[in-house]
Design a protein around this motif. Structure first.
Motif, PDB file in Angstrom:
ATOM      1  N   VAL A  28       0.842  -1.187   0.000  1.00 17.52           N
ATOM      2  CA  VAL A  28       0.000   0.000   0.000  1.00 17.52           C
ATOM      3  C   VAL A  28       0.884   1.246   0.000  1.00 17.52           C
ATOM      4  O   VAL A  28       1.817   1.349   0.796  1.00 17.52           O
ATOM      5  CB  VAL A  28      -0.921  -0.003   1.251  1.00 17.52           C
ATOM      6  CG1 VAL A  28      -1.837   1.204   1.240  1.00 17.52           C
ATOM      7  CG2 VAL A  28      -1.732  -1.284   1.333  1.00 17.52           C
ATOM      8  N   ARG A  36      -2.876   5.286   4.498  1.00 17.50           N
ATOM      9  CA  ARG A  36      -2.799   4.268   3.461  1.00 17.50           C
ATOM     10  C   ARG A  36      -3.672   4.695   2.275  1.00 17.50           C
ATOM     11  O   ARG A  36      -4.801   5.129   2.463  1.00 17.50           O
ATOM     12  CB  ARG A  36      -3.282   2.925   4.004  1.00 17.50           C
ATOM     13  CG  ARG A  36      -2.352   2.305   5.020  1.00 17.50           C
ATOM     14  CD  ARG A  36      -3.001   1.056   5.638  1.00 17.50           C
ATOM     15  NE  ARG A  36      -2.088   0.347   6.490  1.00 17.50           N
ATOM     16  CZ  ARG A  36      -1.922   0.593   7.793  1.00 17.50           C
ATOM     17  NH1 ARG A  36      -2.622   1.547   8.380  1.00 17.50           N
ATOM     18  NH2 ARG A  36      -1.061  -0.107   8.503  1.00 17.50           N
ATOM     19  N   TYR A  38      -5.226   3.114  -1.159  1.00 16.62           N
ATOM     20  CA  TYR A  38      -5.513   1.884  -1.889  1.00 16.62           C
ATOM     21  C   TYR A  38      -5.999   2.188  -3.289  1.00 16.62           C
ATOM     22  O   TYR A  38      -6.539   3.264  -3.562  1.00 16.62           O
ATOM     23  CB  TYR A  38      -6.579   1.084  -1.149  1.00 16.62           C
ATOM     24  CG  TYR A  38      -6.130   0.580   0.196  1.00 16.62           C
ATOM     25  CD1 TYR A  38      -5.519  -0.660   0.327  1.00 16.62           C
ATOM     26  CD2 TYR A  38      -6.312   1.350   1.338  1.00 16.62           C
ATOM     27  CE1 TYR A  38      -5.100  -1.119   1.577  1.00 16.62           C
ATOM     28  CE2 TYR A  38      -5.900   0.893   2.577  1.00 16.62           C
ATOM     29  CZ  TYR A  38      -5.295  -0.339   2.690  1.00 16.62           C
ATOM     30  OH  TYR A  38      -4.877  -0.791   3.912  1.00 16.62           O
ATOM     31  N   HIS A  42      -6.514  -3.406  -5.262  1.00 12.36           N
ATOM     32  CA  HIS A  42      -6.451  -3.945  -3.902  1.00 12.36           C
ATOM     33  C   HIS A  42      -7.742  -4.688  -3.550  1.00 12.36           C
ATOM     34  O   HIS A  42      -7.692  -5.701  -2.836  1.00 12.36           O
ATOM     35  CB  HIS A  42      -6.184  -2.839  -2.879  1.00 12.36           C
ATOM     36  CG  HIS A  42      -4.777  -2.356  -2.902  1.00 12.36           C
ATOM     37  ND1 HIS A  42      -4.421  -1.168  -3.478  1.00 12.36           N
ATOM     38  CD2 HIS A  42      -3.638  -2.910  -2.424  1.00 12.36           C
ATOM     39  CE1 HIS A  42      -3.111  -0.995  -3.357  1.00 12.36           C
ATOM     40  NE2 HIS A  42      -2.616  -2.049  -2.722  1.00 12.36           N
TER      41      HIS A  42
END
Length: 151
Positions: A28, A36, A38, A42
């Motif tokens: 990530v 994070r 994404y 993902h």
């Protein structure tokens, strides 16, 4: 995409996503503030990981397959991953065969049990589940009065 959205779309908890990252199952990117970030891929990857977990693959085994999921691995890495995939496929085929046999046995047991539904009950029967326990009622087929029991 933020962690909550990925978790919801993939059907997992945020904690699971952090665990997958710790285990090297997903990579990530992070924002400058450390959040994070994404991507759509993902969600697909997490669903695949969940499928593998449901098939009883371990995190370590899944990690061996990761290089083949995202990029062109080296020949040596691809050969190791292929050996793992073939081993797991064989294990899963055996499990599917065993589960199929269990479904067939349950189908047969269900059919056999349905054929043994008790008829009219005698007043001396006190079984609340409808099983004839005091012998057969006059005129009743004693074979149909029996109830299958599984131990």
């Amino acid at each position: 995409m933020r962690i909550g959205e990925v978790a919801e779309r993939a059907g997992v908890s945020r904690r699971s996503l952090r665990y997958y990252e710790q285990q090297g199952l997903i990579e990530v990117r992070r924002s400058p503030s450390g959040q994070r970030l994404y991507e759509e891929d993902h969600v697909r990857r997490v669903r695949l990981i969940q499928t593998f977990y449901a098939a009883k693959l371990t995190s370590a085994t899944i990690a061996e397959l990761i290089p083949c999921m995202e990029r062109s691995p080296s020949r040596a890495v691809a050969q190791r991953a292929q050996a793992v995939m073939e081993r797991e496929r064989g294990r899963l085929r055996v499990a599917v065969k065993e589960l199929s046999a269990a479904v067939t046995a349950l189908d047969e047991l269900i059919d056999a049990t349905a054929a043994h539904r008790p008829g009219p009950r005698s007043p001396r029967d006190s079984d609340p589940y409808g099983m004839v326990t005091g012998g057969s009622v006059e005129g009743e087929d004693p074979v149909r009065a029996r109830v299958c029991s599984v131990t």
